[in-house]
Design a protein around this motif. Structure first.
Motif, PDB file in Angstrom:
ATOM      1  N   GLY A 121     -36.142  16.893  -1.760  1.00 44.40           N
ATOM      2  CA  GLY A 121     -35.155  16.287  -0.877  1.00 44.40           C
ATOM      3  C   GLY A 121     -33.742  16.818  -1.028  1.00 44.40           C
ATOM      4  N   PHE A 122     -33.558  17.824  -1.857  1.00 40.80           N
ATOM      5  CA  PHE A 122     -32.237  18.409  -2.043  1.00 40.80           C
ATOM      6  C   PHE A 122     -31.906  19.387  -0.914  1.00 40.80           C
ATOM      7  CE2 PHE A 122     -30.623  16.921  -6.032  1.00 40.80           C
ATOM      8  CZ  PHE A 122     -31.749  16.513  -6.722  1.00 40.80           C
ATOM      9  N   GLU A 123     -30.615  19.519  -0.658  1.00 40.34           N
ATOM     10  CA  GLU A 123     -30.125  20.507   0.291  1.00 40.34           C
ATOM     11  C   GLU A 123     -28.781  21.015  -0.197  1.00 40.34           C
ATOM     12  OE1 GLU A 123     -30.182  18.129   3.851  1.00 40.34           O
ATOM     13  OE2 GLU A 123     -28.095  17.522   3.585  1.00 40.34           O
ATOM     14  N   ALA A 124     -28.389  22.153   0.312  1.00 44.68           N
ATOM     15  CA  ALA A 124     -27.093  22.710  -0.066  1.00 44.68           C
ATOM     16  C   ALA A 124     -26.493  23.397   1.146  1.00 44.68           C
ATOM     17  CB  ALA A 124     -27.252  23.698  -1.221  1.00 44.68           C
ATOM     18  N   GLU A 125     -25.171  23.369   1.191  1.00 47.63           N
ATOM     19  CA  GLU A 125     -24.480  23.971   2.318  1.00 47.63           C
ATOM     20  C   GLU A 125     -23.628  25.136   1.857  1.00 47.63           C
ATOM     21  OE1 GLU A 125     -22.293  21.288   4.751  1.00 47.63           O
ATOM     22  OE2 GLU A 125     -22.079  22.756   6.367  1.00 47.63           O
ATOM     23  N   PHE A 126     -23.881  26.273   2.441  1.00 46.08           N
ATOM     24  CA  PHE A 126     -23.104  27.470   2.157  1.00 46.08           C
ATOM     25  C   PHE A 126     -21.844  27.447   3.007  1.00 46.08           C
ATOM     26  CE2 PHE A 126     -21.867  31.621   1.186  1.00 46.08           C
ATOM     27  CZ  PHE A 126     -21.733  32.393   2.331  1.00 46.08           C
ATOM     28  N   LEU A 180     -24.545  21.241  -3.859  1.00 41.99           N
ATOM     29  CA  LEU A 180     -25.887  20.658  -3.786  1.00 41.99           C
ATOM     30  C   LEU A 180     -25.769  19.189  -3.402  1.00 41.99           C
ATOM     31  CD1 LEU A 180     -28.958  21.146  -4.464  1.00 41.99           C
ATOM     32  CD2 LEU A 180     -28.428  20.185  -6.710  1.00 41.99           C
ATOM     33  N   LYS A 181     -26.628  18.745  -2.498  1.00 39.45           N
ATOM     34  CA  LYS A 181     -26.537  17.364  -2.028  1.00 39.45           C
ATOM     35  C   LYS A 181     -27.919  16.740  -1.897  1.00 39.45           C
ATOM     36  CE  LYS A 181     -22.299  18.241   0.564  1.00 39.45           C
ATOM     37  NZ  LYS A 181     -21.555  18.087   1.834  1.00 39.45           N
ATOM     38  N   LYS A 182     -27.898  15.403  -1.951  1.00 37.94           N
ATOM     39  CA  LYS A 182     -29.117  14.648  -1.679  1.00 37.94           C
ATOM     40  C   LYS A 182     -28.688  13.312  -1.091  1.00 37.94           C
ATOM     41  CE  LYS A 182     -33.505  13.170  -3.654  1.00 37.94           C
ATOM     42  NZ  LYS A 182     -34.380  13.118  -4.847  1.00 37.94           N
ATOM     43  N   LEU A 208     -25.640  11.945  -3.494  1.00 42.26           N
ATOM     44  CA  LEU A 208     -25.085  12.691  -4.614  1.00 42.26           C
ATOM     45  C   LEU A 208     -24.634  14.070  -4.161  1.00 42.26           C
ATOM     46  CD1 LEU A 208     -27.036  15.153  -5.935  1.00 42.26           C
ATOM     47  CD2 LEU A 208     -28.492  13.188  -6.402  1.00 42.26           C
ATOM     48  N   THR A 209     -23.612  14.573  -4.844  1.00 52.37           N
ATOM     49  CA  THR A 209     -23.117  15.934  -4.618  1.00 52.37           C
ATOM     50  C   THR A 209     -22.842  16.570  -5.966  1.00 52.37           C
ATOM     51  OG1 THR A 209     -22.101  15.368  -2.498  1.00 52.37           O
ATOM     52  CG2 THR A 209     -21.321  17.370  -3.589  1.00 52.37           C
ATOM     53  N   VAL A 210     -23.349  17.751  -6.166  1.00 56.43           N
ATOM     54  CA  VAL A 210     -23.042  18.552  -7.338  1.00 56.43           C
ATOM     55  C   VAL A 210     -22.363  19.823  -6.828  1.00 56.43           C
ATOM     56  CG1 VAL A 210     -23.925  19.675  -9.402  1.00 56.43           C
ATOM     57  CG2 VAL A 210     -25.073  17.635  -8.520  1.00 56.43           C
TER      58      VAL A 210
END
Lengths: 114, 118
Positions: free
Chosen positions: A62-67, A76-78, A19-21
């Motif tokens: 388990g979420f991560e995000a890339e600046f 936001l990604k998982k 998923l991506t938000v």
């Protein structure tokens, strides 16, 4: 002035899929970026934040995000979505030059389908 | 760690009465607390920022005489909605952070209070 955009009101994804938000921001100074999640009739729970350093930030559940500074984004990604991830997600930015106040995006409702 | 509580979680009152909402940081000292209002299916709107021992700073358009904020200690802030009207019905959320002057601080949010004014 600082602002945050979340271009999607709603994101649907099948359980087990990635998923991506999305979140994009605008600040005049250095951005401090945050993701929060809100379950129905509840307050916001902190997921993760980017202050400085590594562009990939790992957070809770388990979420991560890339600046991405050039694209002014903080998505936001998982890797694998769970039904229990279904909730309202808010991106927020705090501009170092403006001090304390957060500016929140409008929110994105994530629905993970079984 | 970093738990913020709010009380009550839900309140129904008659028009014209006043309602007090408490926000407590349970396991840390909150130099700064924030009060937000959230409308249905909308994002959070910052109402005011309060620093312990000083007057609250209200956002533009928020009536300070209607929404009284007190931050008397490092673990407690209160929001009093005075002479409540039906249009004050909303979800009120507080947050707290440990420092008043560090922008990197995370805000930790309470669970919210649903106010319904009849």
């Amino acid at each position: 002035a600082q602002s945050v955009a979340q271009p999607e009101d709603q994101v649907n994804v099948a359980e087990g899929n990635p998923l991506t938000v999305k979140c994009t921001y605008s600040v005049s100074g250095n951005p401090y970026l945050f993701w929060y999640v809100q379950y129905p009739n509840r307050g916001l729970q902190f997921l993760l934040k980017y202050i400085t350093g590594d562009n990939l930030v790992k957070g809770s559940y388990g979420f991560e995000a890339e600046f991405n500074k050039s694209q002014t984004s903080f998505h936001l990604k998982k890797p694998s979505a769970l039904v229990s991830d279904s909730a309202l997600y808010f991106c927020a930015v705090r501009d170092y030059n403006y001090g304390q106040n957060f500016v929140f995006g409008p929110g994105t409702r994530l629905s993970v389908l079984p | 760690g970093a738990v913020v509580s709010q009380h009550p979680s839900r309140v129904i009152c008659k028009s014209g009465t006043s309602v007090k909402i408490e926000c407590r940081s349970l396991d840390f000292q909150a130099t700064t607390m924030f009060w937000y209002r959230q409308f249905p299916k909308k994002s959070l709107m910052l109402m005011a920022t309060s620093n312990e021992g000083s007057k609250a700073t209200y956002e533009q358009g928020v009536e300070k005489d209607k929404f009284l904020i007190n931050h008397a200690s490092l673990t407690l802030s209160t929001l009093t909605v005075t002479s409540a009207h039906p249009e004050d019905s909303s979800f009120y959320i507080c947050s707290a952070q440990t420092s008043g002057y560090t922008s990197t601080d995370t805000q930790y949010f309470g669970p919210g209070t649903r106010l319904t004014v009849l």
